[in-house]
Write a protein that holds these residues in place. Structure first.
Motif, PDB file in Angstrom:
ATOM      1  N   UNK A 145      37.036  24.510  40.107  1.00  0.00           N
ATOM      2  CA  UNK A 145      37.568  24.220  41.615  1.00  0.00           C
ATOM      3  C   UNK A 145      36.581  23.095  42.569  1.00  0.00           C
ATOM      4  N   UNK A 254      41.710  31.164  33.402  1.00  0.00           N
ATOM      5  CA  UNK A 254      40.317  31.445  34.097  1.00  0.00           C
ATOM      6  C   UNK A 254      40.674  30.197  35.445  1.00  0.00           C
ATOM      7  N   UNK A 257      43.533  29.614  37.719  1.00  0.00           N
ATOM      8  CA  UNK A 257      43.917  30.125  39.365  1.00  0.00           C
ATOM      9  C   UNK A 257      43.488  29.327  39.571  1.00  0.00           C
ATOM     10  N   UNK A 258      42.472  28.413  40.381  1.00  0.00           N
ATOM     11  CA  UNK A 258      41.173  27.709  40.338  1.00  0.00           C
ATOM     12  C   UNK A 258      42.564  26.549  40.785  1.00  0.00           C
ATOM     13  N   UNK A 261      45.351  26.876  42.692  1.00  0.00           N
ATOM     14  CA  UNK A 261      45.809  26.839  44.124  1.00  0.00           C
ATOM     15  C   UNK A 261      45.168  25.903  43.996  1.00  0.00           C
ATOM     16  N   UNK A 262      44.128  25.476  44.102  1.00  0.00           N
ATOM     17  CA  UNK A 262      43.217  23.251  45.028  1.00  0.00           C
ATOM     18  C   UNK A 262      44.977  22.449  44.198  1.00  0.00           C
ATOM     19  N   UNK A 263      45.935  22.667  43.616  1.00  0.00           N
ATOM     20  CA  UNK A 263      46.786  21.566  43.292  1.00  0.00           C
ATOM     21  C   UNK A 263      48.447  21.848  43.534  1.00  0.00           C
ATOM     22  N   UNK A 269      48.847  32.276  38.299  1.00  0.00           N
ATOM     23  CA  UNK A 269      47.432  32.444  39.130  1.00  0.00           C
ATOM     24  C   UNK A 269      47.579  32.534  40.382  1.00  0.00           C
ATOM     25  N   UNK A 270      48.641  32.053  40.947  1.00  0.00           N
ATOM     26  CA  UNK A 270      48.330  31.717  42.476  1.00  0.00           C
ATOM     27  C   UNK A 270      49.108  32.830  42.905  1.00  0.00           C
TER      28      UNK A 270
ATOM     29  N   UNK B 242      48.365  25.942  51.038  1.00  0.00           N
ATOM     30  CA  UNK B 242      47.023  24.258  51.729  1.00  0.00           C
ATOM     31  C   UNK B 242      46.545  23.767  52.097  1.00  0.00           C
ATOM     32  N   UNK B 245      46.861  20.935  50.874  1.00  0.00           N
ATOM     33  CA  UNK B 245      47.501  20.137  49.947  1.00  0.00           C
ATOM     34  C   UNK B 245      48.691  19.647  50.524  1.00  0.00           C
TER      35      UNK B 245
ATOM     36  N   UNK C 131      41.757  37.915  31.333  1.00  0.00           N
ATOM     37  CA  UNK C 131      41.162  36.979  31.439  1.00  0.00           C
ATOM     38  C   UNK C 131      39.783  37.435  32.435  1.00  0.00           C
ATOM     39  N   UNK C 133      38.295  36.059  34.930  1.00  0.00           N
ATOM     40  CA  UNK C 133      38.786  35.686  36.621  1.00  0.00           C
ATOM     41  C   UNK C 133      39.578  35.755  37.098  1.00  0.00           C
ATOM     42  N   UNK C 134      40.627  36.293  35.874  1.00  0.00           N
ATOM     43  CA  UNK C 134      42.002  37.722  37.163  1.00  0.00           C
ATOM     44  C   UNK C 134      41.296  38.903  37.305  1.00  0.00           C
ATOM     45  N   UNK C 137      39.170  38.683  40.370  1.00  0.00           N
ATOM     46  CA  UNK C 137      39.855  38.525  41.719  1.00  0.00           C
ATOM     47  C   UNK C 137      40.684  39.977  42.506  1.00  0.00           C
ATOM     48  N   UNK C 225      35.287  30.688  47.334  1.00  0.00           N
ATOM     49  CA  UNK C 225      35.903  29.632  47.232  1.00  0.00           C
ATOM     50  C   UNK C 225      37.543  30.180  47.582  1.00  0.00           C
ATOM     51  N   UNK C 226      38.134  31.692  47.272  1.00  0.00           N
ATOM     52  CA  UNK C 226      39.334  31.662  47.763  1.00  0.00           C
ATOM     53  C   UNK C 226      39.457  33.260  48.741  1.00  0.00           C
ATOM     54  N   UNK C 245      37.392  22.067  51.304  1.00  0.00           N
ATOM     55  CA  UNK C 245      38.450  21.646  51.585  1.00  0.00           C
ATOM     56  C   UNK C 245      39.607  21.083  52.796  1.00  0.00           C
TER      57      UNK C 245
END
Lengths: 314, 527, 286
Positions: A145, A254, A257-258, A261-263, A269-270, B242, B245, C131, C133-134, C137, C225-226, C245
């Motif tokens: 991220x 992993x 997902x970030x 979200x960022x892009x 994932x999103x 976002x 974005x 995974x 990270x998921x 979450x 962050x999320x 951000x």
């Protein structure tokens, strides 16, 4: 070989079943209720109870799970509580988008590592090697991220070269070139950690392989440079390489997902993240199943490939 | 290593150059919105985001004129009804329907279509009855006794009681609505699926929805009202959760309109040649106090909290002028709003004195529950931190718990837990029906959003009186009484009303933010 | 007899300090300085991390008195970054330590009792099928936000990995000659576990833990962050990156400075972890 594939595929089933059960259970425990999001101002005891009954949320846990599983086996993942649209279609679409992103990430990883790893090994303890080692080390410590934001600042804001959000530009739907432009920064962000890991492992394996007797023998026969590297060394490290690439699927998921979200990449994932926030049970289930499937099948594929390489080694 | 990097940069440059806009044949407006709208069904719509899309495709008997900004509810104007008469007792509404209007599928608009839509919402006997629509429309449905087609082009509604706002409620969307859908299209699919194939009479037709990517509409060139027939061909909504974005997409030209940029970026965007459009939203941020907490039972403490808050500072410095301070429970853009009204305003000294008097001279610890919200605002958690600093000034130590919007609404519906002292969320519409779900005893958890356990029979009574008032003056009188009681008790603490803010490219014209939760996209132009 | 066959563990540890590669010392210094920063944050930071001067909002790095600039709410980025070391060190080390404390007995038991062991590991396999990270979450969403819940979520995510490490190590020592010998001498099982196997399992777990801390810091900060982890206004690097951000094009420092701090701390831990591992497994050259 066929037997091995069958056996490994069969082992996948209880794992998938376990994952879906655990997720179903966790959703059951998830605080919050989709009915309230849907009803808004109109929420009262009566309307909530009616809507819960309509969505089947009033039934016992085991019944809910049974019904879901029965339908899932027929490819029907139910209807989203929030969007009122079939989950299967959304999940397939989003998984496709994520696979594009992760596929590009994996491609960057494989190509990058296949070039940098051996290069670094051949130049062991020289400047090139140190540069590659340092670079990969730093990449491995970078949160996706953060890297994503830095890339946006560098290549979307300071130098306005590349788009930083979405998959397509709707003003000029430009097909593949448009997709490629949108894919560049997200794919790079997704791949960073994996690229670092695979390069380091490849380098180490190659260093070891180059020290082996048949390689040194070949070297003494006058085989040099790329022929030595890719003729003898690569064959030796191929199983390690495939194995470590297979293990990257988890990392790619992993970081994706970030990245998504960022892009604003419309991926699985999103979707999973927003569905959790909205308490959209069937959608969360569907996403989790898709992720677990891709993950498990990816690993299975890697295992089979390694096995195949093993069998066909001279 | 070097050649590789060269190759990568080359590839990037190539990719970027091919992404340059080609000449588009048709005129498309792309708007980046704050999230994914819910089901696009006019009768079950929820979330303002959903209304923003649905309001382009559907119309009611009446609609609102969204062409002027301001602080008063937009005027009700004829839409699918050309004119109407109200009987002297204020109970019978007779609508003369507009002739020659067709739905997007070619079906004619007439009184039978109106009955079909009303049946879907409130006639349990009808085959098209939709439970969810029934639940979502209580706010106008509760006063309707009957409705019928008088003749082919006349539709009549009879009420149980007078309702000074009834006409306005016929034009409202957001949480359910009476906006009309094609009976043929409604009958063709199960109720749950209708959201995927919207067919209305509005200035835009539905084309396609790809979840997470876009909702595409096409201009309805056969629209009945030339003044609102779109001057462009396609309208695409692009969900972009976002905010950065959205801003970057606007800057790179990927979208024409970005909903809700951050206050921090508006001057910057303006300096880059983008237009910033602002307009007052009909909404108010209100603090709910947990009246079951020992400290909150004391009116002095509640008033002290209100007096500790620097609303002007928040509006000017934190939100950079993109909000106005609020002191009354009646929201701007709604009935009875009074611009000059103040109550328990900023007075840290006075707040400290009240706290000391209440026995909290040595300080008080409270917990505030907050949510980053759904859409339409980007500053909510920063508000909490602002208030936290304000409260610290008068000796109140506040901790913040942030919940996602799903958990937050659940908590509100179940009531605040012991240990939670207050929560804040924005609410408000052109009608005041939201107060029924917030202030009334009948809305106590789990039957609504009276999450701080407020019980006052006088207010209950006034709410009913306000709704069933025969005239607007009577209604506003009752509402003012409610507002003054809430102020005196300080049981709810209004804080501020945010402006709606939208950033557009220079080519976009006539984008207006009227005091409503959705803009009129039909009048927007693009050079 | 048993003494003679057992590898000289203590000696190995002494030797290993000298065998630590120089990078490990660099890593140690980096981590150490962050630890000092966290402990003495109140004294080092020029401002209160939550004090706000709203008029100065978004001033860039280099502004007088505010080296690293000001954030969206008028707070000093440097001070918040210094204080943020606390959250990251806690969310990095606590879950690793707690899950190791659970995993070591679990892994030992699983390795010793065949059937039950296989069952435990099968159950863990299910968690591997998702995974990390998921999974984190999902867990964070179920548990709700806040530091304690964040730690619990990370412990649960780590547990299968740690247990597998402990299990594998314990299994490899089960048939070792010195264990066989102890068993032949009639030493009771718990004592064998405790005296002959545990030290090796512990060593393996510690090394593994050191290499994983970086990943855990990144993941935990990612949850914040999320918006699923540490809550505002607590200075936390992940949260600060997320908040920054929104002003990325106008004031990139708000998001990138705390992100860079995560990067530095993780680099430190990774250097240290790799060094430790190399020192304990001299055969494995990287």
């Amino acid at each position: 070989m066929t037997k091995y594939i069958l056996m490994r595929s069969f082992q996948v089933l209880p794992v998938l079943l376990g994952v879906t059960f655990l997720v179903f259970l966790s959703l059951y425990l998830l605080p919050g209720d989709v009915t309230l999001n849907l009803l808004g101002l109109a929420a009262n005891e009566d309307s909530i109870a009616r809507l819960r009954a309509e969505l089947g949320l009033d039934r016992p846990f085991s019944v809910q799970f049974g019904i879901w599983l029965g339908r899932a086996l027929q490819g029907d993942l139910g209807v989203s509580h929030v969007m009122r649209t079939p989950v299967t279609a959304v999940v397939l679409e989003k998984t496709g988008n994520s696979l594009i992103l992760m596929g590009a990430g994996l491609a960057i990883t494989v190509v990058g590592a296949a070039l940098l790893g051996p290069l670094s090994a051949v130049r062991k303890d020289r400047a090139t090697d140190h540069t590659v080692k340092t670079l990969t080390f730093l990449l491995a410590s970078m949160p996706a991220y953060w890297l994503g934001l830095v890339l946006i600042v560098a290549f979307s804001i300071t130098l306005p070269w590349l788009p930083a959000s979405g998959m397509y530009d709707f003003i000029t739907p430009g097909g593949l070139p448009d997709l490629t432009a949108h894919l560049f920064l997200p794919a790079l962000t997704t791949a960073a950690t994996s690229l670092a890991i695979v390069t380091r492992v490849t380098r180490a394996a190659m260093v070891e392989a180059l020290a082996r007797s048949h390689v040194t023998a070949a070297r003494s026969r006058g085989v040099r440079g790329f022929r030595l590297l890719y003729g003898h060394g690569v064959r030796a490290i191929l199983p390690t390489f495939v194995n470590i690439c297979g293990l990257q699927i988890g990392y790619l998921f992993g970081s994706s997902i970030f990245t998504e979200v960022i892009f604003s990449w419309p991926g699985i994932g999103q979707q999973l993240y927003t569905s959790i926030i909205a308490r959209d049970g069937p959608m969360v289930q569907g996403c989790v199943l898709a992720v677990a499937l891709v993950f498990v099948l990816g690993n299975l594929l890697a295992d089979i490939l390694i096995r195949w390489l093993d069998v066909h080694r001279d | 290593m070097k050649p590789i990097f060269k190759a990568l940069t080359l590839a990037a440059a190539l990719a970027a150059s091919t992404a340059l806009p080609a000449l588009a044949q048709d005129k498309t407006i792309v708007m980046g919105i704050e999230g994914e709208p819910l089901a696009l069904d006019p009768h079950t719509q929820a979330l303002w985001l959903t209304a923003r899309v649905v309001s382009n495709m559907y119309e009611g008997l009446v609609m609102q004129d969204l062409t002027k900004p301001g602080t008063k509810a937009p005027d009700v104007v004829p839409a699918l009804a050309e004119s109407w008469t109200i009987s002297d007792d204020g109970l019978t509404y007779t609508f003369k329907l507009r002739g020659g209007v067709t739905f997007h599928d070619g079906e004619p608009w007439n009184a039978a279509a109106a009955v079909f839509n009303f049946d879907r919402i409130m006639n349990r006997e009808a085959p098209q009855f939709y439970e969810k629509a029934f639940q979502q429309n209580t706010w106008w449905r509760q006063d309707v006794a009957s409705y019928r087609a008088v003749d082919d082009m006349t539709f009549e509604i009879v009420l149980n009681t007078t309702n000074a706002e009834f006409l306005l409620r016929m034009g409202q969307g957001g949480i359910g609505s009476t906006w009309m859908a094609s009976p043929k299209a409604l009958a063709a699919v199960p109720n749950d699926d209708f959201a995927t194939t919207p067919v209305g009479t509005g200035p835009f037709k539905f084309v396609e929805r790809v979840f997470g990517e876009k909702i595409e509409l096409a201009a309805n060139k056969d629209y009945w009202n030339p003044a609102r027939t779109p001057q462009y061909d396609r309208l695409i909504y692009r969900p972009m959760v976002d905010v950065s974005s959205r801003e970057q997409a606007l800057e790179t030209g990927a979208i024409d309109i970005a909903a809700t940029p951050t206050p921090d970026n508006t001057d910057y965007l303006e300096s880059q040649g983008f237009k910033i459009v602002t307009g007052q939203l009909p909404t108010v941020y209100v603090i709910w106090l947990n009246l079951r907490e020992e400290a909150m039972k004391d009116a002095r403490v509640r008033k002290a909290i209100s007096m500790a808050l620097d609303r002007e500072g928040l509006a000017e410095d934190l939100r950079l002028g993109q909000a106005i301070p609020a002191y009354g429970i009646l929201n701007v853009g709604g009935p009875g709003y009074d611009e000059g009204y103040t109550c328990n305003g900023y007075d840290p000294e006075g707040a400290r004195a009240l706290l000391a008097e209440a026995g909290y001279a040595d300080g008080l610890e409270i917990k505030m529950i907050w949510t980053p919200g759904g859409a339409g605002d980007v500053n909510m958690v920063a508000d909490a931190e602002w208030f936290q600093r304000n409260l610290a000034e008068v000796g109140i130590t506040a901790s913040i718990e942030v919940m996602d919007i799903g958990s937050f609404f659940t908590m509100m519906n179940q009531g605040m837990q012991p240990g939670s002292s207050l929560l804040e969320i924005s609410w408000g519409e052109n009608t005041f029906n939201w107060l029924d779900a917030v202030l009334a005893t009948s809305a106590l958890p789990p039957n609504g959003y009276n999450s701080g356990y407020y019980e006052n029979p006088v207010v209950d009574d006034l709410l009913v009186k306000a709704r069933t008032s025969a005239t607007k003056e009577e209604m506003v009188g009752n509402l003012h009484e409610i507002r003054d009681i809430i102020c005196e008790e300080a049981t709810f603490i209004p804080t501020h009303s945010p402006l709606g803010v939208v950033a557009t490219s220079a080519a976009i014209g006539n984008f207006v933010l009227a005091p409503q939760h959705w803009p009129d996209m039909a009048i927007v132009t693009k050079d | 007899m048993t003494e003679a066959l057992r590898p000289p563990l203590a000696a190995r540890f002494g030797h290993f300090a000298r065998a630590l590669p120089p990078q490990a010392w660099v890593g140690g210094a980096l981590v150490g300085s962050f630890v000092l920063m966290a402990i003495f944050a109140d004294h080092i930071a020029p401002f209160d991390p939550n004090a706000s001067n709203i008029k100065l909002r978004l001033k860039p790095p280099g502004t007088e008195g505010h080296w690293l600039g000001i954030d969206t709410q008028g707070r000093d980025v440097l001070s918040r970054t210094i204080h943020g070391a606390r959250a990251s060190l806690i969310t990095g080390t606590m879950p690793v330590a707690i899950s190791a404390a659970i995993a070591v007995p679990l892994g030992l038991a699983a390795a010793w009792f065949d059937r039950a062991g296989a069952l435990v590991m099968r159950m863990m396999d299910v968690l591997f099928a998702f995974p990390m990270v998921l999974l984190a979450i999902l867990l964070a969403a179920i548990l709700g936000p806040g530091l304690p819940n964040l730690i619990i979520a990370m412990v649960l995510v780590l547990l299968p990995f740690n247990t597998r490490v402990a299990y594998t190590e314990a299994l490899s020592h089960r048939e070792a000659p010195w264990v066989e010998a102890a068993r032949a001498l009639g030493t009771p099982v718990p004592r064998i576990l405790l005296r002959e196997v545990l030290p090796h399992v512990l060593a393996a777990t510690i090394v593994y833990s050191m290499t994983i801390i970086g990943t855990i810091i990144i993941t935990a900060a990612g949850l914040s962050f999320l918006g699923l982890g540490i809550q505002p206004p607590t200075p936390d690097w992940g949260l600060m990156t997320g908040e920054g951000r929104t002003v990325l094009n106008r004031a990139p420092h708000v998001a990138t400075v705390p992100g860079a701090a995560i990067f530095l701390l993780v680099t430190g831990f990774n250097l240290l972890g790799d060094g430790l591992r190399d020192a304990l497994n001299p055969g494995r050259q990287r």
